[in-house]
Scaffold this motif. Structure first.
Motif, short mmCIF file in Angstrom:
data_model
loop_
_atom_site.label_atom_id
_atom_site.label_comp_id
_atom_site.label_asym_id
_atom_site.label_seq_id
_atom_site.Cartn_x
_atom_site.Cartn_y
_atom_site.Cartn_z
N ILE A 802 0.81 -1.43 0.03
CA ILE A 802 -0.11 0.08 0.04
C ILE A 802 0.89 1.40 0.06
O ILE A 802 0.76 2.24 -0.72
CB ILE A 802 -1.03 0.04 1.24
N PRO A 803 1.87 1.27 0.87
CA PRO A 803 2.51 2.58 0.68
C PRO A 803 3.38 2.74 -0.49
O PRO A 803 3.37 3.67 -1.05
CB PRO A 803 3.73 2.41 1.85
N GLY A 804 3.79 1.51 -1.37
CA GLY A 804 4.47 1.69 -2.49
C GLY A 804 3.34 2.18 -3.58
O GLY A 804 3.88 2.86 -4.46
N ARG A 805 2.33 1.62 -3.56
CA ARG A 805 1.22 2.17 -4.39
C ARG A 805 1.01 3.80 -4.10
O ARG A 805 0.73 4.74 -5.10
CB ARG A 805 -0.08 1.39 -4.27
N HIS A 806 0.96 4.13 -2.97
CA HIS A 806 0.97 5.57 -2.87
C HIS A 806 1.94 6.51 -3.46
O HIS A 806 1.91 7.54 -3.85
CB HIS A 806 0.60 5.93 -1.24
N ALA A 807 3.23 5.96 -3.08
CA ALA A 807 4.39 6.43 -3.50
C ALA A 807 4.43 6.40 -5.10
O ALA A 807 4.63 7.68 -5.64
CB ALA A 807 5.52 5.92 -3.38
N ALA A 808 3.90 5.51 -5.73
CA ALA A 808 4.01 5.53 -7.20
C ALA A 808 2.89 6.33 -7.84
O ALA A 808 3.17 6.76 -9.09
CB ALA A 808 3.68 4.06 -7.72
N ARG A 809 1.86 6.72 -7.09
CA ARG A 809 0.91 7.83 -7.72
C ARG A 809 1.60 9.13 -7.62
O ARG A 809 0.72 10.22 -8.07
CB ARG A 809 -0.33 7.68 -6.89
N ILE A 810 2.63 9.52 -7.03
CA ILE A 810 3.07 10.90 -6.74
C ILE A 810 3.65 11.26 -8.22
O ILE A 810 4.53 10.48 -8.77
CB ILE A 810 4.26 10.86 -6.00
N SER A 811 2.96 12.74 -8.55
CA SER A 811 3.30 13.10 -9.97
C SER A 811 4.89 13.74 -9.78
O SER A 811 4.93 14.53 -8.88
CB SER A 811 2.28 13.99 -10.22
#
Length: 819
Positions: A802-811
């Motif tokens: 979940i933290p990895g997915r949140h980080a991957a969404r950062i533009s």
């Protein structure tokens, strides 16, 4: 506000889980105590005073009539409880004085015994095949004990005054029961009268003969208290055991709470800075954070108590019938079982929130103008290093002393617990050094396979060691405790099995007051589940040592033939035995001495071999059957050794042997295999219980890993945006967080495996080796440790998703702009 409250859900979950087990432990303790109180109250129900004798004596039979004659005494009821041999089935049975049909005792079928040749039985005995009208043989345990053949005339359902044990029972008259057990007198006398308990007890105390040491007269209420304390002694250890792990769950939860509130503070940095700009004081900011902590602590504690009550009820419903304690059908809730968990959960949450609350008050108003959250720089201080090393060294020294230096169990356990806690506290302090360095070494190897994301993950651990240690600190606690339990249980089981093998190298022995005939050995060998059996002839011999005419002593010679020797699982006790050597356990004999054995007019000279750890008080000489035949022809066996087939259920084989030996009165079975099976069952139950409880700490640890990585995403927003701008894909960003979690989890698992194994071995030494009665055997359960490793690493990776997915969404653009 809703988003912030969602961030508090992991903290709420940590509090609920920790408090649930604490509440379940206290509720179970309250339920056990209330059930025991109800049981003991029922056992003295209707009595005003109770006369009881301890194990060293009995109440004289003449006291019964004297008590009846006392003023204020209306009725007396004597009781006797003992164990007899049931020689028609080579088994034992619990025996009681025939009780009156009162105080919960009733007649299920048939009638009560009327004379010395009649007995009644309980329903459990009928389940074993005994019927009304059947004859059974009862005997005491001494060699000259009388035997009685009696007829079953009725089935009694015993009340709590008779017995609450889940065993086969027989009921007979006082004279026969006293004769069979070889001791005259009663065990207990229940007295009822008028004038109140104190008056009745005082009147009974004046009876001559009751002032004997070991005989006590108590009021019924005092007797209830004594019986309750005795019964609670066994459950107190289990309650303390479960409470210890509930406290551990709370401690691990506290780590998660600190991390969660750290995330909350990081997320609200700008909000708190703006509040400071418009006039909010440091105290108001601190109260805001602590207010959230109070809300979470109270809510989680209330939900935890409810969940704990449900868990306790589930345990009673599922396992209540399998315990030796007749538990009530519903839980009992005491004030302490509610107040203590509520107070503990709230207090732990508030204390865990104090460090983040302090950090919140340090947020300057100018932080509201900062475009991004600055990643803190965490340096390792010398004071921290010194404290950690001192705690680690002092704890290790205490553990070493507990394992090999203590001469008794109590100081060994106390020192072991204190040393373990101190040593592990040092490890947690030093984790900020250990975990990042191990993670870097692991990361270098992983970089060859994982590429850039793995290299970046290793660099992140080096750059912020404090965060790396915080990420897996809870996981380290869980892994260490599980490994400690697994290794300690394996060492304990291996040591106990080795001790049983040494004392009983065969699975069972059949002893008989009559000679063991070939027909009996044949019946044993044909029993289903028996692999081999052999008789051991014995004879009284005179032992002398050449050159020492004054060293002549009477010993028992035992002859071991091929069949008897085939029953030994561990042949070490027979090492050195052949036709020219004898294994001697007698005083004044040393290995290599030439000894003479005499019987009648025959004399035989052999070389003595004294086994390691031999007990000279046994007065025993082990010979080959051929040698014994030379010195004492026609020696009769009174014992047969038995080996069970591999893979059989020990209790089933023992039961089958009991049936097979029914035609041979006087035969009895002593099964070491049953003892081994009981040890295995105890270890298995303990392992299931402990790992079930510790699984909670692992679940909480997962929340902790996810929370800390979530905080990492907040702190590294600019970095992640820059990496995205330099060409890292969303997949590589996710992989970077996955590698970081796994690398740090591997480091935690390595430390946990080493520490847990050391603690487990030290604990086994402190528990079993401190008395010097057992030779320790170190055993490492590799399969279980491999399973722990796989689960821990999978859990660490899963927590990063979940933290990895949140980080991957950062533009990249948004991150660099600081929006």
């Amino acid at each position: 506000m809703i988003h912030e409250r969602r961030r508090l859900v992991p903290t709420l979950l940590a509090v609920i889980l920790g408090i649930a087990f604490l509440a379940a432990t206290l509720i179970m303790s309250a339920t056990i105590k209330s059930s025991i109180v109800a049981q003991t109250s029922a056992s003295v129900d209707g009595a005003d005073a109770v006369v009881s004798a301890d194990d060293s004596t009995t109440i004289p039979t003449s006291a019964l009539s004297r008590i009846k004659a006392r003023s204020g005494v209306d009725a007396v009821e004597p009781a006797i409880s003992t164990t007899l041999q049931r020689t028609d089935r080579a088994s034992t049975i619990e025996a009681h004085l025939t009780p009156p049909l009162s105080h919960g005792t009733s007649l299920a079928s048939g009638r009560l015994p009327n004379n010395a040749g009649e007995v009644a039985i309980n329903p459990l005995t009928t389940d074993s095949g005994v019927k009304i009208g059947q004859k059974i043989n009862l005997s005491g345990f001494s060699d000259d004990a009388p035997a009685r053949r009696v007829t079953v005339v009725g089935v009694i359902s015993p009340g709590p005054r008779v017995s609450t044990n889940n065993d086969q029972q027989v009921y007979l008259d006082a004279a026969t029961l006293m004769t069979l057990r070889g001791e005259q007198g009663y065990d207990t006398i229940y007295v009822s009268g008028s004038g109140g308990q104190d008056a009745v007890a005082a009147s009974v105390r004046a009876v001559p003969g009751l002032d004997h040491k070991g005989i006590t007269v108590r009021t019924a209420d005092a007797q209830r208290d004594v019986l309750t304390d005795r019964a609670m002694a066994g459950s107190g250890a289990m309650t303390g055991f479960m409470t210890a792990f509930a406290v551990i769950a709370l401690a691990v939860g506290a780590i998660v709470i600190v991390n969660t509130f750290g995330i909350l503070v990081a997320q609200r940095t700008r909000t708190m800075a703006l509040a400071r700009c418009v006039g909010a004081t440091r105290a108001q900011v601190r109260r805001s954070v602590m207010g959230d902590a109070l809300e979470v602590g109270l809510t989680g504690s209330v939900l935890g108590v409810i969940a704990g009550a449900g868990l306790a009820q589930l345990i009673i419903s599922v396992a209540g019938d399998s315990t030796n304690i007749p538990l009530a059908n519903w839980i009992s809730v005491s004030a302490a079982s509610i107040i203590v968990p509520l107070a503990a959960g709230t207090l732990v949450t508030l204390l865990a929130a104090l460090p983040p609350a302090r950090r919140a008050t340090r947020v300057p108003p100018v932080a509201a103008l900062s475009p991004v959250i600055a990643e803190p720089t965490r340096r390792i201080g010398r004071v921290r290093l010194v404290i950690g090393l001192v705690l680690f060294a002092a704890g290790a020294a205490l553990l070493a002393w507990a394992a090999v230096g203590a001469d008794s169990m109590t100081p060994a356990l106390l020192a072991g617990i204190a040393g373990g806690l101190m040593n592990f506290a040092g490890v947690l302090v030093l984790a900020v050094i250990l975990i990042p360095r191990l993670a870097r070494v692991i990361g270098r190897a992983a970089g060859r396979v994982g590429g850039v994301p793995a290299d970046l993950a290793a660099e992140n651990a080096r750059r912020n060691p404090g965060r790396a240690a915080a990420t897996v600190s809870a996981l380290l606690v869980g892994v260490t405790l599980i490994v400690m339990t697994a290794v300690g249980a394996a060492c304990g089981q291996s040591t106990i099995n080795a001790a049983l093998d040494k004392e009983f190298p065969f699975d069972a022995s059949v002893t008989s007051s009559q000679p063991v005939t070939p027909a009996m050995v044949k019946a044993i060998s044909r029993t289903e589940g028996v692999a081999s059996a052999g008789a051991v002839p014995q004879a009284a011999l005179t032992l002398g040592v050449e050159g020492h005419d004054d060293r002549s002593t009477e010993v028992t010679g035992l002859g071991y033939g091929p069949q008897a020797r085939s029953t030994f699982r561990d042949t070490a006790p027979l090492k050195g035995l052949d036709d020219r050597h004898a294994l001697v356990q007698a005083s004044g004999v040393r290995s290599s001495d030439r000894v003479t054995l005499k019987s009648g007019g025959r004399t035989l000279t052999l070389t003595a071999v004294v086994p390691e750890g031999a007990d000279a008080s046994l007065g025993q000489v082990m010979l080959t059957s051929t040698t014994l035949e030379k010195v004492s022809p026609g020696a009769q066996p009174h014992q047969a050794l038995v080996r069970y087939a591999q893979g059989t259920e020990a209790s089933d084989v023992t039961s089958a042997l009991t049936t097979a030996l029914a035609p041979y009165p006087g035969a009895s079975i002593n099964s070491a295999a049953d003892e081994r099976a009981q040890v295995q069952q105890i270890v298995t139950i303990m392992m299931v219980l402990v790992i079930g409880l510790l699984a909670i700490s692992v679940v909480i640890a997962l929340v902790g890993v996810a929370n800390t990585l979530g905080l990492s995403v907040l702190e590294r927003t600019r970095e992640i945006g820059l990496l995205r701008a330099l060409g890292l894909t969303r997949r590589q960003i996710r992989a970077m967080f996955g590698h970081e979690a796994v690398q740090e989890s591997v480091a935690a698992v390595i430390v946990g495996l080493v520490l847990g194994s050391a603690y487990g071995i030290a604990g086994a030494y402190a528990l079993l080796g401190s008395e010097g009665t057992a030779t320790m055997h170190i055993s490492i359960p590799w399969a279980q440790l491999a399973a722990v490793t796989v689960v821990a690493l999978a859990a660490g990776w899963l927590a990063s998703v979940i933290p990895g997915r949140h980080a991957a969404r950062i533009s990249p653009a948004v991150a660099l702009a600081g929006e």
